[in-house]
Design an enzyme around this catalytic site. Sequence first.
Site, short mmCIF file in Angstrom:
data_model
loop_
_atom_site.label_atom_id
_atom_site.label_comp_id
_atom_site.label_asym_id
_atom_site.label_seq_id
_atom_site.Cartn_x
_atom_site.Cartn_y
_atom_site.Cartn_z
N GLY A 140 0.84 -1.18 0.00
CA GLY A 140 0.00 0.00 0.00
C GLY A 140 0.88 1.24 0.00
N ARG A 263 -4.72 15.80 0.27
CA ARG A 263 -4.78 15.22 1.61
C ARG A 263 -5.63 16.00 2.60
NH1 ARG A 263 1.37 12.88 1.26
NH2 ARG A 263 0.71 10.80 0.63
N ARG A 288 -31.38 14.57 27.67
CA ARG A 288 -31.27 13.60 28.76
C ARG A 288 -30.58 14.17 30.00
NH1 ARG A 288 -29.49 8.22 25.28
NH2 ARG A 288 -31.36 8.20 23.97
N LEU A 357 -23.10 8.92 24.92
CA LEU A 357 -24.50 8.52 24.70
C LEU A 357 -24.86 7.27 25.50
CD1 LEU A 357 -24.97 9.15 20.88
CD2 LEU A 357 -25.99 10.44 22.77
N GLY A 358 -23.84 6.55 25.94
CA GLY A 358 -24.10 5.43 26.85
C GLY A 358 -24.33 4.12 26.14
N GLU A 382 -4.83 7.44 1.03
CA GLU A 382 -4.13 8.67 0.64
C GLU A 382 -2.99 8.98 1.61
OE1 GLU A 382 -5.86 11.66 -1.46
OE2 GLU A 382 -7.57 10.48 -2.16
#
Lengths: 402, 301
Positions: A140, A263, A288, A357-358, A382
């Site tokens: 890669g 990039r 909440r 958020l739990g 990239e």
Amino acid sequence: VIARRERRDFGLSKSLTEYAAALREWSVEACRPYAREADSRHAPPSDWPKILDTAPVEFPRWDRPGQHYPDFEEGHWVRELVFEESLCYGDPWPQWVLSPGIGHLVVDAMGTDEQVERWYTPVIGGGSQTAFGLTEPHFGSDTSLVATTATRDGDHWVLNGTKMYCSLGAIAAYAVVFATTDKPAGPSAIAAFVIPAGTDGFIVAKANESKLGIRSAQTAELRFENCIIPLDHRLGWTSEGEPADKPGKSGRGGAFAALSNNRPNISAIAVGIAQASVDVAAEVLAERQPEFTPERWSVVQAEITRMDDALDRARRLNYRAQSAADRGTSNRSLPAMAKAYAPETCERVIRRCMQLLGPEGASEEFLLEKWHRDVKILDIFEGTGQIQRLIVARGLMGAAVN
Amino acid sequence: MTAAENLAYGDPGLALTGLWSESFAAVASHHATPDQRRRWLPASVAPLATVALYEGFGRSPREYRTFIRVSPDGSVQVSGRKVAVPLAGAAESILVVGTDVETSRLRAVVLGADTPGLRVQADTGNTALGAAALARVDIDVDVTGEHLLGGIDTDRTALERSVNRLRLLVAAAEIGTSQRAIDYGAKYATERIAFGRPIAGFQGVSFRLAEAQIRVDAARLEMLDAADLLDRGGADKADAAVTKAVNYAGEVAMQSTRDAVQVLGGHGFVTDHPVELWFRCAVALAVLDTDPLCSSFEAAL
């Protein structure tokens, strides 16, 4: 309600700021509702052109020749940055479907005038997409390891090998594929070839790879088995062979320079998704609030602020790199810093939002779990975060860094 | 805990689903009265049952807001919301852990799935842990005293210990997942060649994995220490120790699995390799019991 810092404009013009705001709002309303579908189908929504038609602002579309960006004071690269971040704020799926690909950019950088006329100019006019094949299963980052071979046979090239992560590989009009003409000769023997779709021996092994995230982005595994193309399909060559004068605008280095400047756009995608995560989480958490102890609630608020601040730091690095690119004063380090910074930090932002958020933060009830999967690739493709650090280190310490 | 860690080394989702499916029997058999044991734990194959524990919002068991009230007439009222309850959709019985409004200490009730006022909201899907079919359970029920686990005078300290053991299983699973991801990444790094050598030869790669291993070892020691505290019965200390161990293990797992994906690069992002699954499992487990006071957002740079 969680008090948020004011959105900074980073010195952008009023018109581009307003354009970004309109794009963000639209991407949330029109594109985000299709995010799940794109993810589970491993393809964009089937009526994506219609969805994109509802945009209140204009942007280039390969499928709608003649559509362009409005004029802004800012240059190409800064405008791209703003566009990517704002578009991906809704969800990144439109990003992948809007891309015409990058194969033709390589043609522009490495091709002869004739090749540019044949394979670049028509694409720029709109109507088609191009594929790009460089990565292979065994490499890669180290592109010198290209093992796909191109063997000359009279007035033809014969290609053999396997490419993975070929963006648009199964659907583009042609693929630009890197292959070696002489493996022992090393990187200097690596050349780029235009292979039209449907050529004998051009095999789509996987039309879309099975991925952790960005599943609707069409990345193909391609195989070439005695795939025969004419001599002039090698970029920089004519039907007579290699011209005496150095062909192409900038050669392979130019092609990679174009990738380098792209990039920060990848970072902008990360920032867009991460900001969406913070905003969604902040909204849900605010509802909440009564469930939290005061001590925990103050920590939640402070964390949201710290994440917003981290995203602004990422934006500053992005804008600095792309302002320099627009002025022509960029170097390899500026975009590398931008790309090293945002993706991993954005990953952490998203996972932190999921934690806040739990127990249901990882459920498919929210898009955060999808964005957490999507964002991971941005620190890999990239140029991995490790490669970006290497570039920055070389900028600092030169050849002593190996 | 060692067993849980090593099961998760194989597959975290299946390991926890298996352990969770046994959790009802484990907790009930420990605390039930002989009569309850006969009713809920038949000698033949036990019916599918589960334990409803988590509430979110960083609450530790001592802060649960699922309230259990024992009325003077002996009836029991339970109200609250439990989330991420494994297998709740299919379970015939649900063991609900809550706070006794009288004593503010832990209590548990066993409710049949068909109890009026018990509502299971089906699984919406999850980034991982599909086999566990996590569901939300809303509770507003009025039942007889027979449903109180262990009866009115049950040992609350022992119940706390059982609950904390269940919580700690998740830490063990996170550690097993992390260890597997590190081992997989390390093997890959010794085999993958780039720039003329195995990528393990680059510190950008090897230090990431080394740091991940150091963190995992620290997390494992902390988890075992918390387990030891539980075994020795220091209830006060154990509660906080479990919370910290679980939270740290979650942080460690999210980072080490992401680092393993990173080491594999493009291969880490495709489903041909299992690291992307571990990356998903780590976060799915970490969110279950996150206390915002125990860790914080850290930018990568």
